[in-house]
Design a protein around this motif. Structure first.
Motif, mmCIF file in Angstrom:
data_model
loop_
_atom_site.group_PDB
_atom_site.id
_atom_site.type_symbol
_atom_site.label_atom_id
_atom_site.label_comp_id
_atom_site.label_asym_id
_atom_site.label_seq_id
_atom_site.Cartn_x
_atom_site.Cartn_y
_atom_site.Cartn_z
ATOM 1 N N GLN A 72 0.334 -1.289 0.317
ATOM 2 C CA GLN A 72 -0.487 0.079 -0.101
ATOM 3 C C GLN A 72 1.214 1.218 0.076
ATOM 4 O O GLN A 72 2.273 1.262 0.679
ATOM 5 N N THR B 159 -1.550 4.127 4.358
ATOM 6 C CA THR B 159 -2.039 3.212 5.237
ATOM 7 C C THR B 159 -2.702 4.066 6.319
ATOM 8 O O THR B 159 -1.734 5.247 6.586
ATOM 9 N N THR C 74 -4.791 3.031 9.811
ATOM 10 C CA THR C 74 -4.792 2.010 10.294
ATOM 11 C C THR C 74 -6.353 2.426 10.701
ATOM 12 O O THR C 74 -6.915 1.674 12.200
ATOM 13 N N GLY D 25 -5.760 6.785 0.767
ATOM 14 C CA GLY D 25 -5.673 5.918 1.362
ATOM 15 C C GLY D 25 -7.082 5.084 1.845
ATOM 16 O O GLY D 25 -8.029 6.140 0.864
#
Lengths: 118, 113
Positions: A2, A5, A7, A109
């Motif tokens: 990726q 990112t 999270t 993202g």
């Protein structure tokens, strides 16, 4: 791998408190730009803040600041004094090869849904 | 100062049909980019137009095509629609050179039945 990112699929913050939204990125370029956008439920992507890879200082725009840690490849968004209207999806994005101009697109993202609680 | 505008706001089509989406950039902007955003995902780059030519293209099939007019406005055409083309289509405008910050329109929500 990726390129961007995020999270935290969802985050909650109390009104008037500060919140940090995480973003890490992956690039081999030396010249790149990092952007944060806000997307309310209406769908429009609203530009918030920009950080260039060669910028020595962290970017700030009003209540938004970007905690840029180049060695760790992270570009976290900090929102101070959260307001109810800050509830939205937040996207981190990158544009590579800025100095050569060879890459035009933004890579996004997966976003973080922020909810501000009264 | 008008921002980026897109039309229509919503559209319903059936599989196999063709669709045209339109975008007018911010005043003073000369570059238009198109993105597809599926539900629950980040936007994916389709292509970018500058000086009436496609300057860069993402990983989308040839069914997706576009055009930029002399007044910098742009169209996105999708042929032979598939169910998977259902998404929010976002147009962004920018000024060529430098950081090229992209400013987005409100999007067109396309539903393919």
């Amino acid at each position: 791998a990726q390129k961007i990112t995020q999270t935290q699929p969802g985050m909650f913050v109390q009104e008037k408190e500060a919140v940090t939204l995480d973003c890490t990125y992956d690039t081999s370029d030396q010249s790149y730009g990092l952007f944060w956008y806000k997307q309310p439920s209406s769908g429009e992507m609203i530009f918030l803040i920009y950080q260039g890879s060669y910028d020595e200082q962290n970017a700030t725009e009003g209540r938004y600041s970007l905690n840029f840690q180049k060695a760790r490849k992270s570009a976290n968004l900090v929102i101070s004094a959260s307001q109810l209207g800050d509830s939205a999806m937040y996207f981190c994005a990158m544009r590579e090869s800025i100095s050569s101009g060879s890459a035009r697109q933004l890579t996004f993202g997966s976003g973080t849904q922020l909810t501000v609680l009264p | 100062d008008a921002g980026v505008t897109q039309s229509p706001t919503h559209l319903i089509k059936t599989r196999g049909q063709q669709v045209t989406l339109r975008c007018s950039p911010k005043s003073g902007h000369d570059t238009v980019s198109w993105y597809q955003q599926a539900l629950g995902q980040g936007p994916q780059f389709i292509f970018q137009y500058y000086e009436e030519e496609e300057r860069q293209r993402g990983n989308f099939p040839d069914r997706f095509s576009g055009h930029q007019f002399p007044n910098y406005s742009s169209e996105l055409n999708v042929n032979a629609l598939l169910l998977g083309d259902s998404a929010l289509y976002l147009c962004a405008s920018s000024i060529a050179g430098g950081r090229e910050t992209q400013y987005f329109g409100p999007g067109t929500r396309l539903l393919v039945l």
